[in-house]
Design a protein around this motif. Structure first.
Motif, PDB file in Angstrom:
ATOM      1  N   ALA A  26       7.869   4.763 -15.502  1.00 23.51           N
ATOM      2  CA  ALA A  26       9.373   5.235 -16.302  1.00 23.51           C
ATOM      3  C   ALA A  26      10.074   4.093 -17.807  1.00 23.51           C
ATOM      4  CB  ALA A  26      10.133   6.074 -15.373  1.00 23.51           C
ATOM      5  N   ALA A  27       9.692   2.848 -16.695  1.00 20.97           N
ATOM      6  CA  ALA A  27      10.135   1.671 -17.615  1.00 20.97           C
ATOM      7  C   ALA A  27       9.166   1.165 -18.405  1.00 20.97           C
ATOM      8  CB  ALA A  27      10.361   0.977 -16.048  1.00 20.97           C
TER       9      ALA A  27
ATOM     10  N   LEU B  54       2.222  -3.962 -12.856  1.00 20.75           N
ATOM     11  CA  LEU B  54       2.660  -3.015 -12.492  1.00 20.75           C
ATOM     12  C   LEU B  54       2.014  -1.931 -11.798  1.00 20.75           C
ATOM     13  CD1 LEU B  54       6.295  -3.070 -14.498  1.00 20.75           C
ATOM     14  CD2 LEU B  54       5.788  -3.768 -12.197  1.00 20.75           C
ATOM     15  N   TYR B  55       1.055  -1.542 -12.039  1.00 22.63           N
ATOM     16  CA  TYR B  55       0.365  -0.463 -11.351  1.00 22.63           C
ATOM     17  C   TYR B  55      -0.933  -0.758 -10.103  1.00 22.63           C
ATOM     18  CZ  TYR B  55       2.172   2.351 -16.032  1.00 22.63           C
ATOM     19  OH  TYR B  55       2.776   3.102 -16.611  1.00 22.63           O
ATOM     20  N   ALA B  56      -1.298  -2.015 -11.328  1.00 18.02           N
ATOM     21  CA  ALA B  56      -1.661  -2.732 -10.352  1.00 18.02           C
ATOM     22  C   ALA B  56      -1.792  -3.396  -8.609  1.00 18.02           C
ATOM     23  CB  ALA B  56      -2.730  -3.665 -10.440  1.00 18.02           C
ATOM     24  N   ALA B  57      -0.149  -3.124  -9.587  1.00 18.50           N
ATOM     25  CA  ALA B  57       0.706  -4.299  -7.363  1.00 18.50           C
ATOM     26  C   ALA B  57       1.412  -2.944  -7.102  1.00 18.50           C
ATOM     27  CB  ALA B  57       1.898  -4.379  -7.787  1.00 18.50           C
ATOM     28  N   ALA B  58       1.643  -1.843  -7.656  1.00 22.84           N
ATOM     29  CA  ALA B  58       1.698  -0.630  -7.426  1.00 22.84           C
ATOM     30  C   ALA B  58       0.633   0.237  -6.119  1.00 22.84           C
ATOM     31  CB  ALA B  58       2.478   0.372  -7.637  1.00 22.84           C
TER      32      ALA B  58
ATOM     33  N   ALA C  96       8.201   5.805  -5.422  1.00 19.94           N
ATOM     34  CA  ALA C  96       9.267   5.685  -5.590  1.00 19.94           C
ATOM     35  C   ALA C  96       8.686   5.013  -6.585  1.00 19.94           C
ATOM     36  CB  ALA C  96      10.505   5.409  -5.041  1.00 19.94           C
ATOM     37  N   LEU C  97       8.335   3.698  -6.832  1.00 20.24           N
ATOM     38  CA  LEU C  97       7.698   2.294  -7.465  1.00 20.24           C
ATOM     39  C   LEU C  97       7.238   2.521  -8.043  1.00 20.24           C
ATOM     40  CD1 LEU C  97       8.482  -0.092  -7.624  1.00 20.24           C
ATOM     41  CD2 LEU C  97       6.019  -1.046  -5.853  1.00 20.24           C
ATOM     42  N   LEU C  98       6.118   2.987  -8.208  1.00 23.35           N
ATOM     43  CA  LEU C  98       5.148   3.122  -8.965  1.00 23.35           C
ATOM     44  C   LEU C  98       5.733   3.978  -9.977  1.00 23.35           C
ATOM     45  CD1 LEU C  98       2.023   3.176 -10.214  1.00 23.35           C
ATOM     46  CD2 LEU C  98       1.821   5.588  -8.895  1.00 23.35           C
TER      47      LEU C  98
END
Length: 138
Positions: A26-27, A63-67, A19-21
């Protein structure tokens, strides 16, 4: 029961990471579109648009790297948990063996003494004549 609880917790973690990814995708894609159309409409200069697009790009990659890093760490964590369980199991086996050695020693020594005493009594009884000893009253 513990394995089922761990599996359900892992499934919830997996869903929350997914969900976070999804939300971060989307954001950030929405931000790309907004910055593009704001620049296209002429509300900001080309330089501000370029800086904004680079900023959104960096944010998206973070964000992608964190997820993905979180997902990767969770994939590795069951391995670490299994390794810890293996260490605990080895320690438990060592302690179990030590306990059994101690108990067997504490049981074996008195039983050997009893066995030796019974064999001494048995050999004494066998060495006596077969006539029963009569006690004469006075």
């Amino acid at each position: 029961a513990l394995g089922d609880e761990y599996a359900s917790h892992a499934a919830v973690d997996r869903v929350s990471r997914t969900a976070l990814l999804s939300v971060s995708c989307a954001a950030t894609w929405t931000c790309f579109v907004v910055v593009y159309f704001v620049g296209l409409a002429g509300f900001v200069s080309r330089d501000v648009e370029a800086i904004s697009l680079n900023g959104v790009d960096v944010l998206a990659k973070l964000l992608y790297a964190a997820a993905l890093g979180s997902s990767h760490a969770s994939v590795l964590s069951p391995e670490r948990a299994l390794r810890r369980l293996l260490v605990y199991e080895r320690e438990a086996t060592t302690l179990r063996r030590r306990f059994l050695r101690y108990v067997m020693h504490e049981v074996r020594v008195p039983l050997n003494a009893v066995r030796l005493g019974l064999s001494a009594i048995s050999s004494y009884v066998k060495s006596q004549p077969s006539d029963p000893v009569r006690v004469q009253s006075g």
